[in-house]
Write a protein that holds these residues in place. Structure first.
Motif, PDB file in Angstrom:
ATOM      1  N   ASN A   1       0.809  -1.221   0.000  1.00  0.00           N
ATOM      2  CA  ASN A   1       0.000   0.000   0.000  1.00  0.00           C
ATOM      3  C   ASN A   1       0.842   1.271   0.000  1.00  0.00           C
ATOM      4  O   ASN A   1       0.288   2.376   0.063  1.00  0.00           O
ATOM      5  CB  ASN A   1      -0.926   0.010   1.229  1.00  0.00           C
ATOM      6  CG  ASN A   1      -1.964  -1.098   1.183  1.00  0.00           C
ATOM      7  OD1 ASN A   1      -2.534  -1.370   0.134  1.00  0.00           O
ATOM      8  ND2 ASN A   1      -2.205  -1.738   2.312  1.00  0.00           N
TER       9      ASN A   1
ATOM     10  N   ARG B   1       2.478   1.778  -5.629  1.00  0.00           N
ATOM     11  CA  ARG B   1       1.401   2.230  -6.526  1.00  0.00           C
ATOM     12  C   ARG B   1       1.986   2.865  -7.783  1.00  0.00           C
ATOM     13  O   ARG B   1       1.470   2.674  -8.896  1.00  0.00           O
ATOM     14  CB  ARG B   1       0.515   3.247  -5.804  1.00  0.00           C
ATOM     15  CG  ARG B   1      -0.258   2.693  -4.616  1.00  0.00           C
ATOM     16  CD  ARG B   1      -1.369   3.655  -4.222  1.00  0.00           C
ATOM     17  NE  ARG B   1      -1.973   3.282  -2.960  1.00  0.00           N
ATOM     18  CZ  ARG B   1      -1.664   3.839  -1.796  1.00  0.00           C
ATOM     19  NH1 ARG B   1      -0.750   4.789  -1.747  1.00  0.00           N
ATOM     20  NH2 ARG B   1      -2.257   3.447  -0.679  1.00  0.00           N
TER      21      ARG B   1
ATOM     22  N   ASP C   1       3.228   4.299  -1.454  1.00  0.00           N
ATOM     23  CA  ASP C   1       3.094   5.113  -2.668  1.00  0.00           C
ATOM     24  C   ASP C   1       4.006   4.641  -3.792  1.00  0.00           C
ATOM     25  O   ASP C   1       3.617   4.631  -4.962  1.00  0.00           O
ATOM     26  CB  ASP C   1       3.401   6.582  -2.342  1.00  0.00           C
ATOM     27  CG  ASP C   1       2.336   7.212  -1.450  1.00  0.00           C
ATOM     28  OD1 ASP C   1       1.210   6.686  -1.432  1.00  0.00           O
ATOM     29  OD2 ASP C   1       2.641   8.215  -0.770  1.00  0.00           O
TER      30      ASP C   1
END
Length: 317
Positions: free
Chosen positions: A211, A216, A213
């Motif tokens: 999860n 992502r 950054d």
């Protein structure tokens, strides 16, 4: 990186010195009474006690006593007055069995711990994750001595079969095949506890890391999922596992596998420590304590170096 290594090495040396002083205080100063009588053992004569008192400097100031203890520890002159055996020699004699047990079990629990953790994280919330979680908790909950006795009885002593040898250690240089076969059960028994624990820790780390950054961003760039898992998620998730493995492996090398060695009669450092504690034989207990502390400090330095490799941000600290 060199400065980081030098700083950690100096810190490790200072810790080792502090540990020797703590051992001196705990075993010699704090218990009170006559330390010469404790070292001499239960059935010592008065003359033996007097000789030990003079030999160890117990009739002189504490700094002389500390120096005498260090001299005996590191010159190989530390002797068990109960068995009349050299402590360093007995530790060296038990090291092959302890190293064999620790290295084999360490490879098993690290490999399967990582495998279980990654699979459980990838399949989080699914049936396979729940099954792995239950099995991991069962493995963590089983005492080593109980699992060792059960496996030895059913798989080596004829409870179900005698496919495995009934304990004892065979040197690798004597017969490699027998060495391996005699250690299969001890390796498995010792690794079971760590596999479940490592798997649970790694699962939580992976689920937290996915999860972040930067993960992502990697997904948004279209990087393959396997590459993201291997180079971005798993690399940082392994940092706590490195800490656990370094300290656990060092503890096992330092005699922490007392129960496993005793159940399977491996005659390693752990079993030697157990016998010394049972006989309240103080010199071997002191020797094994320092032996174990050395490995823990040494592997702590290796863990710090591997930390720096996995995450360069910690090098300036």
């Amino acid at each position: 990186m060199l400065t980081f290594l030098v700083r950690r090495t100096i810190g490790a040396i200072l810790v080792c010195i502090a540990v020797t002083f703590i051992v001196f205080v705990i075993f010699i100063v704090v218990p009170g009474g006559d330390p010469a009588q404790r070292i001499a053992g239960k059935n010592a004569t008065q003359q033996n006690i007097e000789n030990i008192r003079h030999d160890w400097g117990f009739d002189r100031p504490f700094y002389v006593q500390y120096y005498k203890m260090m001299q005996k520890m590191f010159s190989g002159e530390l002797v068990s007055y109960t068995s009349q055996q050299n402590v360093l020699g007995q530790i060296e004699q038990g090291m092959p069995a302890t190293f064999s047990l620790a290295i084999g079990a360490g490879i098993i629990w690290l490999f399967f711990g990582i495998l279980v953790g990654v699979i459980s994280a990838i399949k989080a919330g699914k049936l396979s994750d729940r099954v792995i979680t239950v099995l991991a908790l069962i493995g963590i909950s089983m005492p080593v001595f109980w699992l060792g006795i059960i496996t030895r009885y059913y798989l080596a002593e004829g409870g179900l079969t005698t496919i495995f040898p009934d304990g004892e250690y065979v040197a690798l240089t004597t017969n490699p095949a027998e060495w391996f076969w005699h250690l299969v059960l001890p390796w498995t028994v010792l690794a079971v506890l760590f596999i479940g624990f490592y798997g649970r820790v790694l699962r939580g780390n992976v689920l937290d890391t996915v999860n972040e950054d930067y993960v992502r961003t990697a997904k948004a760039k279209g990087l393959p999922p396997k590459r993201i898992m291997r180079k971005h998620v798993l690399r940082l998730s392994l940092i706590p596992i490195v800490t656990l493995f370094g300290l656990d492996f060092a503890a096992v090398l330092g005699g922490g596998a007392i129960l496993t060695e005793t159940v399977f009669d491996l005659h390693g450092v752990g079993q030697y420590a157990a016998q010394s504690i049972n006989n309240f034989d103080l010199p071997p207990i002191m020797g094994v304590t320092l032996y174990g502390a050395f490995f823990i400090v040494f592997f702590s330095v290796l863990v710090d170096l591997f930390y720096a490799y996995l995450d360069p941000r910690i090098r300036p600290t």
